[in-house]
Design an enzyme around this catalytic site. Structure first.
Site, PDB file in Angstrom:
ATOM      1  CG  ASP A 185      -4.465   3.901  -5.841  1.00 42.34           C
ATOM      2  OD1 ASP A 185      -4.783   2.950  -6.596  1.00 42.34           O
ATOM      3  OD2 ASP A 185      -4.272   5.060  -6.253  1.00 42.34           O
ATOM      4  CG  HIS A 192      -2.192   0.764   1.016  1.00 44.56           C
ATOM      5  ND1 HIS A 192      -2.498   1.425  -0.157  1.00 44.56           N
ATOM      6  CD2 HIS A 192      -3.247   0.992   1.836  1.00 44.56           C
ATOM      7  CE1 HIS A 192      -3.668   2.015  -0.049  1.00 44.56           C
ATOM      8  NE2 HIS A 192      -4.148   1.774   1.157  1.00 44.56           N
TER       9      HIS A 192
END
Length: 287
Positions: A261, A257
């Site tokens: 996204d 992450h």
């Protein structure tokens, strides 16, 4: 007046029902039994089990400890998707005999999944990436040009994860041949360093062992891993709103992450789903 029947004006509690009387007698009997010295049932002897300390000394086990310790330093996000496998399984079954006759190998659904991942990576190359060192300033990631797709293989001495090199330029048959070679060498403990190193994204088809909705952990610097559950026959509505039995598989994607996204991972997942559910799309995408 000489009747033994109660008067109609008698209140209900003047004549308790038999069940209430029975309960009262049982309750009064319990203290009497205790007073008479009746012993309670003896509790079985508790035997302490023997604890065993297991040292992890084999190469596969020590490697897993090291890679998982590193992997858990990565902030991740995950999303799951339902894949209707009905049509791709029908296609795979119809090609089994001809693939064995013409190419000497029975094509499996795993080879289709690996190729579908590669086709989806063509549309979303950022997924096939590796994040740079954590102390880099500025931070960066590298989009890897080759689709070296790692596959998890269960062996007697642990789970190993070799990779199939350059899947973008391999046919489904060529991918199947590589899967068979890697599985054979893995079970014989003969994998080469080059088979293990260089993976860019991983597929774990752990559903063949029997789980429904796994949640894997990216490792080895890779940004994305996918794990598929077992295929189940479940009712689903078709376009006419009719319930029909379909072969459904869950897959879960977990991603780094720091640079990926949710939208990027979801678009990649949508592309993979498209190729798995609509085999005709392959005719348009394959070179």
């Amino acid at each position: 007046m000489g009747s033994s029947q109660p008067c109609r004006r008698c209140l209900p509690w003047c004549h308790p029902p038999a069940s209430a009387a029975s309960a009262a007698s049982v309750a009064s009997a319990a203290p009497a039994a205790a007073a008479a010295g009746v012993a309670a049932p003896a509790r079985p002897t508790i035997r302490a089990g023997e604890d065993k300390v297991i040292e992890i000394t084999d190469g596969v086990g020590r490697g897993m400890v090291k890679s998982m310790n590193e992997a858990l330093k990565m902030p991740t996000m995950a999303l799951g998707e339902e894949i209707d496998m009905t049509d791709i399984l029908r296609l795979q079954k119809s090609l089994k005999a001809s693939s064995e006759k013409n190419y000497g190998v029975k094509v499996t659904v795993t080879s289709f999944m690996v190729k579908a991942m590669s086709l989806a990576l063509n549309e979303h190359p950022k997924i096939n990436s590796k994040f740079g060192p954590g102390d880099a300033n500025p931070p960066y990631y590298t989009v890897v040009g080759s689709h070296n797709i790692s596959i998890a293989i269960d062996t007697d001495y642990g789970l190993v994860v070799p990779n199939i090199k350059d899947c973008a330029n391999l046919s489904v048959i060529e991918i199947q041949n590589e899967i068979m070679r890697l599985a054979k060498d893995a079970k014989a403990n003969k994998l080469k360093v080059n088979d293990i190193m260089g993976g860019t994204i991983t597929l774990s088809n752990i559903g063949v062992i029997g789980t429904k909705d796994p949640r894997p952990i990216p490792f080895g610097g890779q940004s994305v891993i996918g794990a598929s559950g077992r295929t189940m026959v479940l009712p689903r509505y078709n376009e006419k709103m009719e319930l029909k039995p379909r072969q459904i598989m869950m897959i879960r994607w977990v991603a780094d992450h720091r640079h990926l996204d949710g939208a990027s991972l979801a678009r990649f997942s949508n592309s993979f789903k498209k190729y798995m559910e609509e085999p005709g799309e392959w005719l348009l995408a394959l070179r």
